[in-house]
Design an enzyme around this catalytic site. Structure first.
Site, PDB file in Angstrom:
ATOM      1  N   GLY A   1      47.359  30.231  45.864  1.00 32.39           N
ATOM      2  CA  GLY A   1      48.375  30.916  46.654  1.00 32.39           C
ATOM      3  C   GLY A   1      47.757  31.755  47.759  1.00 32.39           C
ATOM      4  O   GLY A   1      48.279  31.819  48.881  1.00 32.39           O
TER       5      GLY A   1
ATOM      6  N   CYS B   1      45.086  42.851  41.026  1.00 28.56           N
ATOM      7  CA  CYS B   1      44.190  43.624  41.899  1.00 28.56           C
ATOM      8  C   CYS B   1      44.490  45.103  41.775  1.00 28.56           C
ATOM      9  O   CYS B   1      43.598  45.918  41.604  1.00 28.56           O
ATOM     10  CB  CYS B   1      44.369  43.235  43.356  1.00 28.56           C
ATOM     11  SG  CYS B   1      44.156  41.500  43.622  1.00 28.56           S
TER      12      CYS B   1
END
Ligand code: PLP
Length: 382
Positions: free
Chosen positions: A74, A329
Site C-alpha cells: 500500500g 508506526c
C-alpha cells in the site's frame, strides 16, 4: 500461557496468512519460479499465473485487468500516485488536497510534495473523525492535480464519504485524479472502484490474509501517471522490476477466499466485537470511537478514561492479548495519534486510546476472552 493461547487482536496492523494464500505461494514457487518476463516455457507458466491472477483480482474490484498494477504494498501505491504528478510539473501552482487523518504513507508523500514547494491543503475532520465533503470541495481549484481521501481510517475504522466526494468532484469538471487509500476498508468491505467514482486506489496484501510486501495500485484507464520505478518493461511498462508472481498468486488466492466468505466473516467479526464492547461498556468508563456512525466491522478504538494506553497495552501483552495504540508506526514512535489530534480529543485523554482489531482468524469467544483480559489487567493496575 501456551504460545498459541495468545489472542491476536491487531488485524488492522497485519493479518495472519490464510492457508490458501500459503498454498498458492508454495505452489507458484515450485512450478512457476521462473522470471515472468522470460521467453521459455517456465516463464510462460509464471506469466500465465500472473495474468490469471490479475484478471481475478480486477474482477473483484469491478476494474479492467490493465487498470491493476502490482506494487510492493500500500505504501508504494500511495507514494506513486501522490508524488509522481508533481515531479517536473510545469505548473508551479499545482496543488494537492488530502486530509489530516490519512495513513503515514499518504501524509509522508504529501509532506514530500510540500517540500518541493507545491501547495498541499490538509483537510480536517469533525469530532467523530469524519471528513466533510464540502471541506474537500472548497479546497479544490483548477490547479488541483490530486485529491487523496482514504475510504476508512485505519486507527478508528470510521468510514469517509468517498462516494459523495467523488460525485461532487465530478460536477466540478476539473482534470484531476481522485485517489483513495482503501487499504483498511478492503478488509471488511466489498469495493467497486468505478462505482465508487475514484480514479486510483492503494491496496495491501497483508490486510486480507495475503503476504506482506505485495500490493495493488489501481489506476483508471482514463488517468495517466508517470512511472515511479524505471528499468525493465514489466507491468505494462508502468513499473520496472521482476514481478513477485508468487506474492501476486498468493494475494489473489487470499482475496478469492475473502470475497467469497465476506458476509459470513463480517457477521462473525461483528458478533465478537459487539460482545467485547458490551462487556467493556458495562464495567468501565469507556468511549468507543465512531460507535454510532459508519465504522468498519473489524475496528474498535476505545478510550479508557484515566488509564495510560502504553501501560495498559503492556499489561494486556503480559496477559496474552496483542493490540495496538493506533497505526503500527505511531505506536512505535509513542507520539500522540495524529488522527485523535485531528478529532480534537483533549490532551489528557489522547493517550488513553487502544485499537482492538478483529479479523478472519478471530474465533468464537475471542471477544469475551479479550474483554475479560482487559478487565483483569485494569484491576491489576490499581
Ligand atoms: N494505508 C493504510 C490505511 C494502512 O493501514 C496501511 C498499513 O498499515 C498502509 C497504507 C500501508 O500498507 P503497506 O503495509 O502494504 O505498505
Amino acid at each position: 500461557m501456551k504460545k498459541n493461547d495468545y489472542l491476536y487482536l491487531d488485524h488492522a496492523a497485519s493479518t495472519p496468512m490464510r492457508d490458501v494464500a500459503f498454498e498458492a505461494y508454495k505452489q507458484t514457487e515450485s512450478v512457476a519460479f521462473a522470471n515472468s518476463s522470460g521467453g521459455h516455457e517456465l516463464s510462460r507458466k509464471a506469466k500465465n499465473i500472473l495474468e490469471e491472477s490479475r484478471d481475478r483480482i480486477a474482477n473483484h474490484f469491478g476494474a479492467a485487468p490493465k487498470e491493476i498494477t502490482f506494487t510492493s504494498g500500500g505504501t508504494e501505491a500511495d507514494n506513486w500516485i501522490i508524488k509522481m504528478p508533481f515531479i517536473n510539473n510545469q505548473n508551479k501552482n499545482a496543488e494537492l488536497v488530502t486530509s489530516a487523518i490519512e495513513h503515514e504513507a499518504v501524509l509522508g508523500s504529501a509532506e514530500w510534495v510540500e517540500s518541493l514547494g507545491y501547495k498541499v491543503n490538509f483537510i480536517g475532520c469533525d469530532n467523530f473523525g469524519v471528513i466533510k465533503t464540502e471541506d474537500v470541495i472548497s479546497n479544490i481549484n483548477s490547479n488541483t492535480e490530486i485529491v487523496s481521501i482514504m475510504l476508512a481510517n485505519n486507527e478508528t475504522g470510521v468510514v469517509q464519504p468517498v462516494k459523495e466526494i467523488a460525485q461532487s468532484i465530478k460536477k466540478l469538471d476539473y482534470d484531476l485524479i481522485f485517489h483513495s487509500d482503501v487499504v483498511q476498508a478492503v478488509s471488511t468491505t466489498k469495493i467497486d472502484f468505478h462505482e465508487l467514482g475514484i480514479q486510483s486506489a492503494a491496496i495491501s496484501g497483508h490486510k486480507i490474509g495475503g503476504p506482506k510486501g505485495i500490493g495493488i495500485m489501481f489506476l483508471s484507464s482514463e488517468a495517466k501517471i508517470p512511472s515511479f520505478l524505471h528499468g525493465g518493461k514489466q507491468e505494462l511498462e508502468r513499473r520496472a522490476g521482476t514481478v513477485n508472481v508468487s506474492g501476486v498468486a498468493s494475494l489473489s488466492a487470499a482475496l478469492d477466499e475473502q470475497q467469497k466468505n465476506m458476509e459470513l466473516q463480517n457477521n462473525k467479526i461483528l458478533k465478537e466485537r459487539t460482545e467485547f464492547e458490551n462487556i467493556l461498556k458495562n464495567n468501565l468508563d469507556v468511549m468507543i470511537v465512531g460507535e454510532n456512525i459508519s465504522r468498519l466491522d473489524h475496528v474498535s478504538n476505545i478510550q479508557f478514561k484515566g488509564i495510560h494506553s502504553e501501560t495498559l497495552m503492556v499489561a494486556l501483552d503480559l496477559q496474552g492479548l496483542g493490540v495496538s495504540r493506533g497505526s503500527a508506526c505511531a505506536s512505535g514512535a509513542q507520539k500522540p495519534s495524529h488522527v485523535l489530534q485531528a478529532m480534537k480529543i483533549s490532551d489528557d485523554l489522547i493517550n488513553s486510546h487502544l485499537r482492538f482489531s478483529f479479523g478472519w482468524s478471530t474465533n468464537s469467544g475471542d471477544g469475551v476472552k479479550a474483554a475479560n483480559i482487559v478487565l483483569s489487567s485494569i484491576q491489576g493496575m490499581k
